[in-house]
Design a protein around this motif. Structure first.
Motif, mmCIF file in Angstrom:
data_model
loop_
_atom_site.group_PDB
_atom_site.id
_atom_site.type_symbol
_atom_site.label_atom_id
_atom_site.label_comp_id
_atom_site.label_asym_id
_atom_site.label_seq_id
_atom_site.Cartn_x
_atom_site.Cartn_y
_atom_site.Cartn_z
ATOM 1 N N VAL A 1 -6.467 -14.963 38.698
ATOM 2 C CA VAL A 1 -7.883 -14.644 38.821
ATOM 3 C C VAL A 1 -8.454 -15.413 39.999
ATOM 4 O O VAL A 1 -7.998 -16.509 40.319
ATOM 5 N N ASP A 2 -9.446 -14.833 40.639
ATOM 6 C CA ASP A 2 -10.066 -15.450 41.805
ATOM 7 C C ASP A 2 -11.457 -15.935 41.410
ATOM 8 O O ASP A 2 -12.458 -15.270 41.646
ATOM 9 N N LEU A 3 -11.479 -17.109 40.758
ATOM 10 C CA LEU A 3 -12.732 -17.689 40.323
ATOM 11 C C LEU A 3 -12.850 -19.097 40.875
ATOM 12 O O LEU A 3 -11.868 -19.827 40.944
ATOM 13 N N THR A 4 -14.058 -19.476 41.261
ATOM 14 C CA THR A 4 -14.268 -20.813 41.794
ATOM 15 C C THR A 4 -14.265 -21.826 40.636
ATOM 16 O O THR A 4 -14.564 -21.478 39.487
ATOM 17 N N PRO A 5 -13.932 -23.089 40.918
ATOM 18 C CA PRO A 5 -13.948 -24.106 39.855
ATOM 19 C C PRO A 5 -15.268 -24.194 39.097
ATOM 20 O O PRO A 5 -15.248 -24.319 37.863
ATOM 21 N N PRO A 6 -16.434 -24.130 39.747
ATOM 22 C CA PRO A 6 -17.687 -24.166 38.959
ATOM 23 C C PRO A 6 -17.807 -23.002 37.980
ATOM 24 O O PRO A 6 -18.315 -23.181 36.866
ATOM 25 N N VAL A 7 -17.345 -21.811 38.387
ATOM 26 C CA VAL A 7 -17.428 -20.647 37.500
ATOM 27 C C VAL A 7 -16.511 -20.837 36.295
ATOM 28 O O VAL A 7 -16.889 -20.567 35.150
ATOM 29 N N VAL A 8 -15.280 -21.314 36.541
ATOM 30 C CA VAL A 8 -14.337 -21.545 35.442
ATOM 31 C C VAL A 8 -14.871 -22.638 34.519
ATOM 32 O O VAL A 8 -14.791 -22.527 33.283
ATOM 33 N N THR A 9 -15.435 -23.698 35.099
ATOM 34 C CA THR A 9 -15.996 -24.782 34.295
ATOM 35 C C THR A 9 -17.103 -24.268 33.381
ATOM 36 O O THR A 9 -17.142 -24.576 32.184
ATOM 37 N N ASP A 10 -18.008 -23.466 33.944
ATOM 38 C CA ASP A 10 -19.103 -22.909 33.138
ATOM 39 C C ASP A 10 -18.564 -21.985 32.047
ATOM 40 O O ASP A 10 -19.109 -21.951 30.929
ATOM 41 N N LEU A 11 -17.514 -21.249 32.352
ATOM 42 C CA LEU A 11 -16.936 -20.328 31.379
ATOM 43 C C LEU A 11 -16.355 -21.087 30.190
ATOM 44 O O LEU A 11 -16.561 -20.724 29.029
#
Length: 364
Positions: free
Chosen positions: A127-137
């Protein structure tokens, strides 16, 4: 449908393969609910791929998240700061191989994301997600984990795909009030990193450490973590802790840890597994005194203290044999003992007649 308690149906469903479980959930509402409870009872957040993202989004639904009893966080093998662009060193390759192997073994024996691929019926993809997006998820699932009882965190280096400090700091206010078991695996940096997030766990009953980094040795900075970070952390649960486990595969001398542990009035289980001639090289008396302080409340005692190298040199068993004898001699009885496991030393001094008689008095 037969009038069988839900607890028995849940036990039966543990033996149902994933594919059949999916079909069974379509029978009626009762089996649907039981199937969901079985499916989501234990969840593992491993490498961030399409499966884990789908699972995390599913857990944003409170009606699903409330079914989770055990949560395992096992980040990928990439070390902190390793962007993949630099040439891997021999050490980093060994680390990544060991971490990947540990995750594969762990996932194979847990009800986890990777063991439920049939349930999702799709192949995992990057998946192409930034670390902040993954953290929030990841952070978004914690408010719904209202019945979580056990949290396991197992890593050697903080992941680069999400902020572990933010994840743990967000988790404690949501799950800390009802968490009963905390498992920490990895190295001293893992333990220091997690303790630095200041968990508040007023109902914690079981604390488990697995020091799995074989490269750790005895240095001043490592001893400082044991004495000034881990020991105070363990002691902070003196009022509630009923079980303490410490396993070590490191060459690090952890004698001072046991010396600095206090008394736990509710302690029922002590499990220790380490190399006696390395992990207790300087002062094995600390562990003996820790056990002796809790002789009146202990129900389970496991001391697996196999000396390193004893298979080739039986003389290495002598200090352990003497220590076992002295430890047992100082204890008059274990009035509540139900399970006692000592490493069976080859030497006669570790199998004294008084030891055998004491076992009989303890009604093991």
């Amino acid at each position: 449908m037969l009038d069988i308690p839900n607890e028995i149906w849940l036990a039966i469903l543990e033996f149902i393969p994933d594919r059949e479980l999916c079909h069974l959930m379509g029978v009626n509402h009762v089996f649907y609910e039981l199937g969901l409870d079985t499916r989501y009872r234990e969840i593992t957040i491993g490498p961030i791929d399409s499966h884990s993202v789908s699972l995390l989004k599913r857990l944003q639904d409170p009606s699903i998240a409330c079914r989770v009893r055990k949560l395992n966080i096992i980040p990928s093998a990439t070390a902190e700061g390793d962007t993949g662009s630099r040439t891997p060193t021999i050490g980093s390759r060994i680390f990544e191989t060991l971490q990947a192997f540990r995750f594969a073994i762990y996932a194979s024996i847990q009800i986890s994301l990777n063991s439920r691929n049939i349930f999702f019926n799709t192949a995992a993809a990057p998946v192409d997600l930034t670390p902040p997006v993954v953290t929030d998820l990841i952070n978004s699932i914690f408010p719904g984990l209202t019945r979580l009882e056990r949290l396991s965190v197992d890593f050697w280096h903080p992941p680069t795909v999400y902020d572990m400090h933010s994840v743990l700091s967000t988790a404690w206010p949501a799950i800390g009030s009802h968490l009963k078991t905390l498992f920490l695996g990895g190295n001293l940096a893992t333990f220091r990193h997690m303790i630095a997030t200041h968990p508040v766990l007023p109902t914690l009953q079981e604390l488990i450490f697995q020091l799995t980094d074989p490269f750790l040795d005895t240095r001043a900075e490592n001893t400082d973590v044991l004495n000034n970070t881990i020991a105070p952390f363990v002691n902070s649960f003196a009022a509630t802790l009923q079980g303490f486990t410490f396993w070590s595969w490191a060459s690090l001398d952890i004698s001072s840890l046991f010396t600095n542990l206090g008394s736990f009035p509710m302690m029922k289980r002590i499990h220790v597994r380490l190399a006696f001639n390395k992990a207790l090289a300087s002062d094995p008396a600390g562990l003996a005194q820790f056990v002796q302080r809790h002789q009146n409340t202990l129900e389970e005692l496991q001391l697996w203290l196999n000396p390193s190298g004893a298979a080739a040199d039986h003389s290495l068993d002598l200090p352990l044999s003497q220590w076992l004898s002295h430890t047992v001699t100082a204890i008059q009885q274990f009035p509540r003992m139900k399970e006692l496991q000592f490493y069976p030393t080859r030497l006669e001094a570790g199998l004294m007649p008084s030891y055998s008689l004491s076992c009989c008095r303890w009604k093991l």
